[in-house]
Design a protein around this motif. Sequence first.
Motif: not given
Length: 279
Positions: A120-121, A123-125, A216
């Motif tokens: 999962v990238p 940036v997607a979270m 983050y």
Amino acid sequence: MSSTLAPRRAPKLWWNLLGLLVFVTAGFPLYWMLNTAFKPAKDAIDPDPSLLPTGITFANFGRALDIADFWGPVGRSLVVSLAVVVIGMAVGLLAALAISRFAFRGRKIVIVGILAVQMVPLVAMIIPVFLLLNDLGQYDRLTGLIITYLTFILPFTVWTLRGFIVNIPKELEEAAMVDGCSRTGAFLRVVFPLLAPGMVATSVYGFIQAWNEYLYALMLLSQKNQTATVWLGNFTTKHGTEYAPMMAGATMMAVPIVALFLLVQRKMAAGLTAGAVKG
């Protein structure tokens, strides 16, 4: 005799040239960072830069320390990185041991889930993580950043340690248990010493990931709690970017990583090659 040796030396020569090319390609950004950090500031913005140093100055390091607080962000980065490594290794080791040594229902699903999380990238979270930390009261706190980093460093730790544990024969533990050791004693006396190089290698990579993370740290912390990677953004202002002080700051940021690597390089090299041979 010489005619038979020539064909054998030719492939070796090409492999050496390829290795040299990879080394130069990988090492040039580091060389350029050091070259810019020690050259006069006016030379750093020269439209026709020189590959070789034209002069050496330490003024950029002083300028980097004067632009904004340096030790505060570095200290916070150290706290976050060390906390992530310690917690990640403690939890990851137990999880990797359970996956490697025990057969339980849903074991394959757990392994596939660990791989899926790593795909999962990041940036997607960012939006879900921001909303979750905000609801938990952990926004703009180092503890929230530590929890966030664990979400992508812990799967990496579990998967890597699992590979090292699988390559340690179960017969060694069984022999220790036959001699009177408990399962815990067999692990501590037999498996743990063999696993130590792998744990060192995994810890170093986890530390580097936490230390170098930028997205983050930028989104979840305010300026008063910024980490070292976000601190480098202070060199870009409305008047432009001060490249020489920025490279000096990046050089100072790299010192802890280089020092850590020099301290554990032997263990790390052993850990990286431990999984190459099974048994």
